[in-house]
Design a protein around this motif. Structure first.
Motif, PDB file in Angstrom:
ATOM      1  N   THR A 243       0.866  -1.175   0.000  1.00 55.24           N
ATOM      2  CA  THR A 243       0.000   0.000   0.000  1.00 55.24           C
ATOM      3  C   THR A 243       0.905   1.228   0.000  1.00 55.24           C
ATOM      4  OG1 THR A 243      -0.052   0.071   2.413  1.00 55.24           O
ATOM      5  CG2 THR A 243      -1.804  -1.165   1.331  1.00 55.24           C
TER       6      THR A 243
ATOM      7  N   ALA B  12       0.769   5.754  -0.155  1.00 50.87           N
ATOM      8  CA  ALA B  12       0.010   7.002  -0.203  1.00 50.87           C
ATOM      9  C   ALA B  12       1.003   8.147  -0.307  1.00 50.87           C
ATOM     10  CB  ALA B  12      -0.838   7.152   1.061  1.00 50.87           C
TER      11      ALA B  12
ATOM     12  N   THR C 267      -2.699  14.143  -4.795  1.00 51.18           N
ATOM     13  CA  THR C 267      -2.611  13.064  -3.808  1.00 51.18           C
ATOM     14  C   THR C 267      -2.864  11.741  -4.513  1.00 51.18           C
ATOM     15  OG1 THR C 267      -4.935  13.412  -3.272  1.00 51.18           O
ATOM     16  CG2 THR C 267      -3.307  14.462  -1.839  1.00 51.18           C
TER      17      THR C 267
ATOM     18  N   ALA D 117      -3.084   7.184  -3.903  1.00 56.14           N
ATOM     19  CA  ALA D 117      -3.071   6.013  -3.025  1.00 56.14           C
ATOM     20  C   ALA D 117      -3.052   4.767  -3.899  1.00 56.14           C
ATOM     21  CB  ALA D 117      -4.292   6.001  -2.126  1.00 56.14           C
TER      22      ALA D 117
END
Lengths: 423, 568
Positions: free
Chosen positions: A205, A207, A245, A247
């Motif tokens: 993961t 971000a 941004t 993710a």
């Protein structure tokens, strides 16, 4: 038999630059040997050789060498290699080459960086690059690779880049090759990306956030500037400041993204580009799947990649032309020029038949196909642009520092130089 | 028109002049030159290499592994063998004992119990408590340097995750095999490592990517042990190697000599035991044959210091490495090999290599190790050494006899010491070693004249063996022939006595053998075999009269410099 072996000269060293002296000494030595040979047999105790021993002859050599011991002195090549190793492998590497251009299409890139450790594992790298087409980039990156019990990696990046002649052929899958124009931009940026592998396994993961400003200017290349051919482009001439941004959630079973012969990557990345002036805010989703299938004990690797990029507007806001998903050259449609096709959505499919030539070199034949579309529904298998090509890669166990590929698409040949894996 | 003066280099002219002077002196002497020393000395055949000089000044050196690898791959690999006879063998074609080598299997009987003990002389590690003292300094296997409960220092290494019991078994088994073959070895044990009973010495440090050394942390231990396979309800399995005695001064190269070791006078590429690693390495698949896996230590010996040479790391044997299974092409190709690179490039991978089709059963503890496709003469380590290049057929013959000295029972006994714990995998490993052993014998024993162990009795009966026939790699030859001659040890001159022939490996000497003590005879022993014309090249044998009997003092299987290329 254990016979006297002159492992290395002992006693007086030869006289360099004195060949005549050497010849005289050689002649005297030969005379001495002959004289020894003509000595009476009795001196050797007749037929038995008693009095002298085999061990004695060896001991004599050892004693002679004992008088001429030297410490080991590595030769120049070994010293040089050792220095390189110390630079690259023991944390002492400061200056290093850097071949990343400011933006795709910059051409041959020269660059260097200065990396220093600010902790046992943490580094700061200050680096810059330049291309002959005047692309410039300078940035500094802090990397903390072992956070959260070796589960996390943080990168903080800040820099500035300028790309004065970025290709633009118009929007759409059927844009004409003759429609080539170019534009330039300058961009300061600051970004942070945190990647976490919760189980230290395949689940990844990440971000991140980036703030940057796109400051356009007229293209400097041999083709016309974009504003002279395309006057109504979204975002043309705009100076846009984005908070970007992103993710990602992915399953990554490859040994390394930069070189792998087995394993795969299946991931989704969601981007939000928030325009501080609320005119060009949009979202983008990237779906990507990569699979490497070794065949006959890594004699070959069948590598497959599929990627879909889709953009979504917010209200009546627009996606600026310079951030539209694009295909062409690099590691996408390698038989076409950089960013040859651009539109709101893109589909890319690639297959490579990689040949393990040896531990350091791979060759590959590949096929790329893809398209761009204004509507997501049009991302089908019709009207695909495709190319075929051959490539050679210099690689290590986890990296591909050099990739050279020649591909042919419907518009001719294209040569690709890369400092990273194709996928 | 060219003249000698115009076209010859000055050095050549000077050499020619010197030769003229020497020839003139010889002519003036009025007789032909004779050897400056006898062919055989009173202490021939030598049983032990002397080491009389003090080596206490030998200093630690650091052979750069990357440079060494590059040199072997790109320089050594291109060298042609010089076909020079080994420089450290005695007059009967054997390797004397030395600080490099001790004659064991093949020179004397070895029992299964002795082989299973191998180099071990001390107790096993007291594994109920470990204190980590530093990161492992050598080898790629994950591990530590640690003190056991008795305070003794050990090098502790583990298995690769995908190959439980593989690397630890390989190192334990291989150290015993190579000990029996004659090499100095580290004492290795299979042991246990309980993380909960492990402490870290406060002074223990680890080198970080930044280059600094900082204390080893619990997380460092965890990180390493994450790579190690676990068995439910059991402590981790490890291999523990006892720290070697003496002062460590780095490894040895497979060529040249140490400039600071006075007793090291034979270039390493001409040491038979180092050349023979081409055969022993092929048998065991010792692919990582590099200077970095060797170690020299300075030890006291008879009131002075000598350098003792170890094959320190023979853990890359069979089919498992420290990081997992061997690469598919290990044992088949160098890491970089121009010929296979070219072939695969030109055929785009379709020019297959044998390793791509060899059958490797799924045995994680054994890895990629097989015998059916194995070809001893084409086996390759990851990178060649000059000793590997220089091996001749007589070196290979010597080595193959030692490999053949491992009986099936001995092989099964030594494999058992690896404690693999799976009868099927142990059986496969032993069966593969047996198959490869036989292939080595079949490749090298019949290749040259295989007459061995000649004995001349006081009654004049000559008997000998035939290594190829002994192991049934060839049927008996149609006949053996011995050509007998008196031998003058001072001049090297021979006086014919006669010739005898037999269909059996024994025959009676002709009349006319000398009877005086200290006299010598020379025999040329050959065999006639329709399938092996090389057997007709005679083995040169010398006996010395001792009282009423004869002692073997000379055996030469191939000339000092053999014309043409031998083993490749």
């Amino acid at each position: 038999m254990v016979h006297p072996v002159i492992a290395q000269p002992v006693g007086p060293r030869p006289l360099p630059g004195r060949p005549r002296a050497r010849a005289i000494l050689g002649g005297l030595l030969a005379l001495a040997v002959v004289a020894a040979g003509t000595a009476p047999a009795a001196a050797q105790d007749g037929a038995s050789g008693e009095g002298e021993t085999r061990a004695g002859t060896i001991e004599a050599q050892q004693k002679a060498k004992a008088g001429d011991l030297k410490p080991y002195a590595p030769n120049k090549a070994e010293v040089w290699v050792k220095k390189l190793e110390e630079q690259f492998l023991t944390g002492n590497m400061n200056w290093h080459p850097w071949f990343t251009s400011a933006y795709p299409g910059g051409g041959f890139t020269v660059g260097a960086g200065y990396l220093s450790h600010v902790g046992s594992y943490e580094t700061i790298d200050v680096r810059g690059s330049y291309t002959f087409s005047n692309y410039k980039r300078i940035e500094s990156e802090f990397v903390a690779p072992r956070l959260f019990g070796r589960r996390g990696r943080l990168s903080v990046l800040g820099g500035w880049r300028e790309a004065p002649q970025v290709n633009f052929f118009g929007v759409g899958n059927d844009s004409a090759q003759e429609g080539l124009s170019n534009y330039g931009f300058r961009q300061p940026y600051g970004a942070a990306l945190l990647e976490v592998r919760p189980t230290r396994g395949v689940l990844v993961t990440s971000a991140g956030a980036e703030i940057s400003q796109w400051d356009q200017f007229a293209g400097e290349g041999s083709s016309p500037s974009v504003d002279t051919l395309y006057g109504d482009l979204n975002g043309l001439g705009a100076k846009i400041t984005y908070l970007h941004t992103q993710a990602t959630v992915a399953l990554d079973s490859r040994a390394s993204a930069e070189y792998a012969r087995r394993g795969g990557f299946y991931g989704v990345t969601i981007h939000n580009y928030a325009d501080r002036d609320d005119a060009y805010t949009f979202n983008q989703v990237d779906y990507e799947a990569i699979q490497h299938i070794p065949i006959l004990r890594d004699a070959w690797v069948l590598s497959l990649r599929g990627r879909v990029q889709t953009t979504m507007r917010e209200g009546d806001e627009q996606v600026p032309f310079f951030l539209l998903p694009g295909l062409g050259s690099g590691s996408t449609l390698r038989g076409y020029q950089n960013l040859r096709f651009r539109d709101r959505h893109s589909l890319l499919m690639q297959a490579e038949w990689r040949v393990l030539v040896n531990s350091f070199i791979d060759a590959a034949i590949f096929f790329d196909a893809g398209k761009v579309a204004a509507r997501k529904a049009d991302l089908d298998l019709n009207d695909l642009h495709s190319d075929v090509g051959i490539g050679f890669r210099l690689h290590g166990p986890f990296s591909t520092p050099l990739r050279i590929e020649l591909a042919r698409g419907s518009e001719g040949f294209n040569l690709v130089f890369g400092a990273s894996a194709s996928f | 028109m060219f003249t000698l003066r115009q076209c010859s280099p000055p050095s050549l002219r000077r050499a020619a002049a010197a030769a003229v002077v020497v020839a003139a002196v010889l002519a003036a002497a009025g007789h032909s030159p004779r050897t400056a020393s006898p062919r055989f000395y009173s202490d021939d055949p030598l049983q032990r290499e002397p080491e009389v000089a003090d080596a206490s000044s030998a200093a630690e050196w650091d052979i750069d592994l990357f440079y060494d690898l590059a040199y072997q791959l790109f320089v050594t690999a291109g060298k042609a063998p010089t076909n020079t006879r080994a420089g450290n063998i005695n007059t009967v074609d054997e390797v004397p004992d030395s600080s490099w080598f001790t004659n064991r299997i093949g020179a004397r009987p070895i029992t299964a119990a002795e082989l299973q003990r191998g180099p071990v002389t001390g107790p096993a590690p007291a594994s109920d408590k470990w204190v980590l003292t530093r990161e492992k300094s050598a080898g790629a296997a994950p591990g530590f340097t640690a003190r056991d409960a008795n305070g003794e220092t050990w090098f502790v290494s583990f298995d690769a995750k995908a190959n439980p019991r593989g690397a630890t078994a390989a190192v334990v088994i291989s150290t015993k095999i190579f000990w029996a073959l004659g090499y100095n070895q580290v004492e290795y044990f299979v042991t246990e490592f309980d993380q909960d009973k492990t402490t870290i010495d406060p002074a223990a440090t680890k080198r970080r990517p930044s280059g600094e050394r900082t204390p080893i942390t619990r997380d460092d231990v965890r990180e390493l042990l994450e790579q190690v396979p676990r068995e439910a309800g059991r402590p981790l399995r490890a291999a523990a190697g006892r720290m070697l005695p003496g002062r460590v001064i780095g490894g040895f190269r497979y060529q040249g000599t140490r400039p600071d070791d006075p007793n090291d006078v034979v270039p390493h590429e001409h040491r038979r035991e180092l050349r023979a690693l081409r055969v022993f390495g092929a048998w065991t698949n010792l692919t990582d044959m590099k200077a970095g896996n060797t170690l020299d230590t300075v030890v006291p010996h008879q009131g002075r210091s000598v350098v003792r040479h170890y094959l320190q790391d023979v853990g890359s044997t069979f089919g498992v490495g420290a990081q997992g299974p061997h690469d598919w092409n290990e044992g088949w190709e160098y890491i970089y090999q121009g010929s296979s690179t070219k072939r695969r490039l030109l055929t785009f991978g379709f020019g297959l290599s044998p390793w791509q089709t060899a059958d490797y059963p799924d045995h994680p503890a054994v890895g990629r190790f097989e015998g059916a496709s194995f070809a001893p003469e084409t086996w390759k380590p990851r990178a060649p050494t000059l000793a590997y290049i220089e091996m001749r057929d007589d070196d290979a013959f010597w080595a193959a006899r030692r490999v053949m000295a491992f009986s099936d029972d001995l092989i099964r006994a030594v494999v058992a010491t690896g404690e693999i714990g799976d009868p099927a995998q142990e059986k496969y490993l032993a069966d593969t070693l047996i198959l490869r052993r036989d292939k080595i014998g079949r490749a090298y024993l019949p290749k040259i004249n295989p007459i061995v162990d000649p004995v001349l009795g006081a009654n004049g009966e000559l008997s000998f063996g035939n290594a190829a026939v002994q192991y049934r790699f060839a049927p008996a030859p149609t006949s053996y022939t011995a050509t007998w001659a008196r031998f003058d040890n001072a001049t090297g001159a021979t006086t014919p006595i006669g010739q005898t022939t037999s269909t059996e490996p024994r025959m009676q000497a002709p009349a006319g053998l000398p009877t005086a003590p200290g006299s010598f005879i020379e025999l040329e022993l050959s065999a006639r075999h329709p399938n092996h014309p090389s057997w007709e090249r005679p083995v040169l044998v010398h006996f010395r009269r001792n009282g009423a009997g004869w002692t073997l003092v000379g055996l030469q299987r191939l000339p000092e410099r053999q014309a043409g290329v031998t083993t490749r």
